[in-house]
Design a protein around this motif. Sequence first.
Motif, mmCIF file in Angstrom:
data_model
loop_
_atom_site.group_PDB
_atom_site.id
_atom_site.type_symbol
_atom_site.label_atom_id
_atom_site.label_comp_id
_atom_site.label_asym_id
_atom_site.label_seq_id
_atom_site.Cartn_x
_atom_site.Cartn_y
_atom_site.Cartn_z
ATOM 1 N N GLY A 216 0.850 -1.178 0.000
ATOM 2 C CA GLY A 216 0.000 0.000 0.000
ATOM 3 C C GLY A 216 0.889 1.233 0.000
ATOM 4 N N ILE A 217 0.678 2.123 -0.941
ATOM 5 C CA ILE A 217 1.464 3.363 -0.974
ATOM 6 C C ILE A 217 0.565 4.463 -0.422
ATOM 7 C CG2 ILE A 217 2.726 4.997 -2.423
ATOM 8 C CD1 ILE A 217 3.512 2.674 -4.212
ATOM 9 N N LEU A 218 0.976 4.986 0.727
ATOM 10 C CA LEU A 218 0.120 5.878 1.514
ATOM 11 C C LEU A 218 0.715 7.280 1.525
ATOM 12 C CD1 LEU A 218 -1.148 4.839 5.082
ATOM 13 C CD2 LEU A 218 -1.054 7.171 4.276
ATOM 14 N N SER A 219 -0.056 8.222 1.061
ATOM 15 C CA SER A 219 0.396 9.616 1.009
ATOM 16 C C SER A 219 -0.829 10.499 0.854
ATOM 17 C CB SER A 219 1.352 9.809 -0.180
ATOM 18 O OG SER A 219 1.617 11.172 -0.405
ATOM 19 N N SER A 220 -0.606 11.796 1.001
ATOM 20 C CA SER A 220 -1.684 12.711 0.646
ATOM 21 C C SER A 220 -1.650 12.983 -0.858
ATOM 22 C CB SER A 220 -1.528 14.038 1.403
ATOM 23 O OG SER A 220 -0.448 14.759 0.867
ATOM 24 N N PHE A 221 -0.511 12.677 -1.484
ATOM 25 C CA PHE A 221 -0.326 12.874 -2.921
ATOM 26 C C PHE A 221 -0.655 14.306 -3.329
ATOM 27 C CE2 PHE A 221 -1.651 8.411 -2.301
ATOM 28 C CZ PHE A 221 -0.511 7.774 -2.735
ATOM 29 N N ALA A 222 -0.523 15.226 -2.424
ATOM 30 C CA ALA A 222 -0.896 16.610 -2.715
ATOM 31 C C ALA A 222 0.064 17.551 -1.984
ATOM 32 C CB ALA A 222 -2.332 16.878 -2.268
ATOM 33 N N SER A 253 -10.139 4.753 1.966
ATOM 34 C CA SER A 253 -9.060 3.995 1.308
ATOM 35 C C SER A 253 -8.095 3.382 2.321
ATOM 36 C CB SER A 253 -8.282 4.915 0.358
ATOM 37 O OG SER A 253 -7.480 5.832 1.090
ATOM 38 N N HIS A 254 -8.323 3.628 3.612
ATOM 39 C CA HIS A 254 -7.366 3.160 4.615
ATOM 40 C C HIS A 254 -7.586 1.694 4.973
ATOM 41 C CE1 HIS A 254 -6.827 7.603 6.108
ATOM 42 N NE2 HIS A 254 -6.549 7.433 4.831
ATOM 43 N N LYS A 255 -7.836 0.892 3.979
ATOM 44 C CA LYS A 255 -8.029 -0.540 4.221
ATOM 45 C C LYS A 255 -6.683 -1.233 3.978
ATOM 46 C CE LYS A 255 -11.278 -0.742 1.197
ATOM 47 N NZ LYS A 255 -12.291 -1.155 0.242
ATOM 48 N N LEU A 256 -6.177 -1.902 4.981
ATOM 49 C CA LEU A 256 -4.850 -2.500 4.869
ATOM 50 C C LEU A 256 -4.915 -4.014 4.735
ATOM 51 C CD1 LEU A 256 -3.035 -0.396 7.652
ATOM 52 C CD2 LEU A 256 -3.524 0.218 5.276
ATOM 53 N N ASP A 257 -6.110 -4.569 4.760
ATOM 54 C CA ASP A 257 -6.216 -6.024 4.693
ATOM 55 C C ASP A 257 -5.683 -6.543 3.363
ATOM 56 O OD1 ASP A 257 -8.634 -4.472 4.075
ATOM 57 O OD2 ASP A 257 -9.255 -6.342 3.126
ATOM 58 N N GLY A 258 -4.984 -7.642 3.445
ATOM 59 C CA GLY A 258 -4.433 -8.261 2.236
ATOM 60 C C GLY A 258 -3.076 -7.724 1.824
ATOM 61 N N LEU A 259 -2.669 -6.605 2.417
ATOM 62 C CA LEU A 259 -1.368 -6.041 2.045
ATOM 63 C C LEU A 259 -0.231 -6.732 2.808
ATOM 64 C CD1 LEU A 259 -2.271 -2.233 2.092
ATOM 65 C CD2 LEU A 259 -1.858 -3.657 0.061
ATOM 66 N N ARG A 260 0.925 -6.765 2.199
ATOM 67 C CA ARG A 260 2.118 -7.299 2.868
ATOM 68 C C ARG A 260 2.955 -6.183 3.460
ATOM 69 N NH1 ARG A 260 1.528 -12.736 3.632
ATOM 70 N NH2 ARG A 260 0.657 -13.692 1.753
ATOM 71 N N ALA A 261 2.838 -5.005 2.890
ATOM 72 C CA ALA A 261 3.648 -3.874 3.365
ATOM 73 C C ALA A 261 2.901 -2.582 3.097
ATOM 74 C CB ALA A 261 5.000 -3.847 2.661
ATOM 75 N N VAL A 262 3.198 -1.586 3.896
ATOM 76 C CA VAL A 262 2.668 -0.245 3.666
ATOM 77 C C VAL A 262 3.831 0.729 3.657
ATOM 78 C CG1 VAL A 262 1.267 1.634 4.608
ATOM 79 C CG2 VAL A 262 0.413 -0.715 4.710
ATOM 80 N N ARG A 344 10.211 -10.041 -3.734
ATOM 81 C CA ARG A 344 9.310 -10.541 -4.777
ATOM 82 C C ARG A 344 8.506 -11.760 -4.331
ATOM 83 N NH1 ARG A 344 13.630 -8.371 -7.640
ATOM 84 N NH2 ARG A 344 13.017 -7.156 -9.480
ATOM 85 N N ARG A 345 8.735 -12.170 -3.089
ATOM 86 C CA ARG A 345 8.115 -13.441 -2.697
ATOM 87 C C ARG A 345 6.596 -13.362 -2.625
ATOM 88 N NH1 ARG A 345 10.663 -11.051 1.314
ATOM 89 N NH2 ARG A 345 9.772 -10.772 3.385
ATOM 90 N N TYR A 346 6.044 -12.165 -2.567
ATOM 91 C CA TYR A 346 4.585 -12.055 -2.526
ATOM 92 C C TYR A 346 3.996 -11.723 -3.893
ATOM 93 C CZ TYR A 346 5.716 -11.672 2.424
ATOM 94 O OH TYR A 346 6.217 -11.900 3.671
ATOM 95 N N ASP A 347 4.836 -11.576 -4.879
ATOM 96 C CA ASP A 347 4.320 -11.241 -6.212
ATOM 97 C C ASP A 347 3.447 -12.391 -6.716
ATOM 98 O OD1 ASP A 347 5.823 -9.013 -5.988
ATOM 99 O OD2 ASP A 347 7.186 -9.447 -7.643
ATOM 100 N N PRO A 348 2.293 -12.088 -7.264
ATOM 101 C CA PRO A 348 1.450 -13.179 -7.761
ATOM 102 C C PRO A 348 2.015 -13.835 -9.020
ATOM 103 C CG PRO A 348 0.452 -11.048 -8.231
ATOM 104 C CD PRO A 348 1.654 -10.777 -7.402
ATOM 105 N N PHE A 349 2.857 -13.099 -9.739
ATOM 106 C CA PHE A 349 3.427 -13.635 -10.966
ATOM 107 C C PHE A 349 4.886 -13.212 -11.100
ATOM 108 C CE2 PHE A 349 -1.053 -12.742 -11.803
ATOM 109 C CZ PHE A 349 -1.500 -14.009 -12.151
#
Lengths: 435, 409
Positions: A216-222, A253-262, A344-349
Amino acid sequence: MSPQIPDQVSSSDKLVPFRWPSAWTDPALLRLFAGSPINCLLFESLSAAKPVVDAARAAGLTVLEWSSLGAAPLAEVKWNSTAGQIAITGLAWPRIKLSAGRSAEVDAGPTGAPWIDSNSWVAQLAAVRAPRRPVWLGFETAKDDPVPGAADYTIAIADSAAAGARWMIRLDDGLSKALAAGDARAQKTWRSMLAALAFFEKHRGWTGWEPWGSVGILSSFAGKDEFLGQETLNLAARRNLLYRVIDRSVPASHKLDGLRAVLYVDNDSPSPALKTKLESFARAGGMLIVPHALAAEFSGEKPIECPVAGYDLRSFGKGSLATAARDWDDPFFLAADVRSLVGRRYDPFTLFNATSLWEHFSVAPDGRSGLLQLVGFTSRPNESVSLASARAWRSAALYTLASGAPVVLDPVKVQGRAEFHLPDFSYYAALEFRS
Amino acid sequence: MTNEHTPCGRMTRRGLLANAGLAALGAALLPRAGRAWNTPASSVALARCQSYDTGLVPTLAKMFDQIGGLGRLVKGKTVAIKINLTGDPDGRVGYLPIGLTTWTNPTLIAATIHLMGNAGARRIRLLESPWKSVEPVQEYMAAAGWDSAIFTSAAANVEFENTNFLGQGTKYIRFPVPHGGHLFPAFDLNHSYEDCDVFVSIAKMKEHQTAGITLSMKNCFGITPCTIYGDGAPEDEPGLVPLGGRFPIHSGSRQPPKSSLPEIDPNSPRDGGYRVPRCVSDLVAARPIHLAIIDGIESQTGQETVGPMAKHVTPHILVAGINPVCVDAVGAAVMGFDPMADRGKAPFEFCDSTLRLAEELGVGTRDLKRIEVIGARIADLVFDFRKAGYPIPREVPDHDRPAPPAKKG
């Protein structure tokens, strides 16, 4: 920011926009749109093009004036506007950049991979800021850009569509004049554009699938975080690092479920609620990556050997906390660091012969199907592309722009792993996996 | 840990350099071409190996025995292994895994580690300088679909280091070239090349567009950190990260940062065919190879990286020995080339022979008459790379064409 969904969204979602060239004054040119997926014409001024506008309406096409769209550059978009769609302008034409090198080689960044301009990150960010609203992207060729050909138009359509957006199609002057004049080559280009559009409209349902990311890439992006946040999105994609956008200003958007890193990009402290959520995420086994400026706010436990120079890596409950040893200033290196920290160990492909391919992966609402979309940025066919999947899918169906029906791909056992070997394809391929 | 001992305990690195100094005095009295007659010669093990499957470990073990045994080389020692992971990790010739064509095969690397572990190696470090990257070597391998656990599970204490930058070290280590070198008087390298007792090169048997062939010596071209010898290196000090490839070595377009020694003669030819073979021979003289292994079980012809001229081939050959020039001479011979050939003759149509240049630096002989080949006979194993490849034009690649004169500093 609290996104609202205007009533007209559902109808706007069916609109496929085209920017009507101001030089086209002959209503007869509407014949180009007969039977085409394009059903929405955008005019600079409705009154100035009245004969065409009237004829277009009579033909059942939706007609909109440019000023009604609220179209604006990303930083100025009114996310809460009542317009039926979010229209973002001033974007880059998606392409591999050419260098002026000795042998006209493509530009390569420090990774050696070619430098690709893509707007997919803009579409992903917009989808977070304005959920379920159609996103229309605006870009055109710059003065010194090479004249786009059929391949360039197809890639431009695919880059937007694979990210769930639509390009507000704008023809370059040469193509616009040639089409109006009935030039055969221009008509061929036009037909290839319409075929690509038809493909993506046929599969529009895929845009409802949830984008998948390990990070998850978390920022205000602004504001002061605009450059680093946005460019990190752009460059993470270039490293085929699949991510989810988390906007600080959009609590939904602050849902972190399923992520490996933030990755927490900004130097500003998170709100107490967000901080608690981030710490809980790490304690439960995730990796939290924070900037040097927030070192005092997040305290890890035992030091862990860090694979990346410039970070203090510590255990944090069942997970870990990586704190930058110095301020981040270059998104290229930040994206590279995150790629290495997460691994890369969590990459699906794992993709092969895919240097100039842009990867999108999304999961069906029921979680039982996955969609891998590959956008190719070269005019040459993508040859001998293959992929190894981390998950054992029961079947895979390959869709390309050239094939009418999906082709079933059987997995091939290579050194103990299941791989899928794709036949050569141009510009775009999608693999729909079922478990 | 420093490189105090050579594998057989005969000489320290310091001693080697001191002796090299004495040798240089004597060598200075002879023209370079005249030094070849007394260069070291050592036995080379040559074997047919059908695949990377079950026959690999016994074949390799037998070869190591044939050249004196691994125990005396590695027991109680820190072993550094330079493997060959050149080019993009996601590249493939067709759909083939990169270890069957371009990179040193992972099973061969794991088998070597396993045998070294059994022979008592204390620590084994896999070294490579991934292309323009500070990524951990394990991650670079993962991008190729490799699981680095096959290495860490093959023996105790297996480590990795990306040597394309400072890495885990605190400073670069200077390696002077004995006899003064052809191109550079010394190289500044990652600490891993100093912090080892035994240095091993495991190469892929391939043709090379610039150097004609790439075997155990050419594999060491990649030990140069691009933070110093790469395109994007700063003017004064090494960069923090590698920003480019090694084209400055190819073309002489620029000198290393001022903190490193510049090339000996900035007026020397600027073409890659002159420069790369000299740089490679300088490197193997400066950082001696104690064990050279060439993976020719499966490989590719035509070029050294994944590309349109590359064609998968299956020579079924393994070569190993303790002298890299001797090993590469046998390697060249089984590829169908004359190891005594030089510029103008295949495989050196557009370049000088790295074999000859290394021989001139006293590293070893390329003369097959002086090399004992143990195991298979060369004549029985010759696999003609040129005949097996695509009919491609042999020409100088763009990046090897002469560049403008080198800048100072």
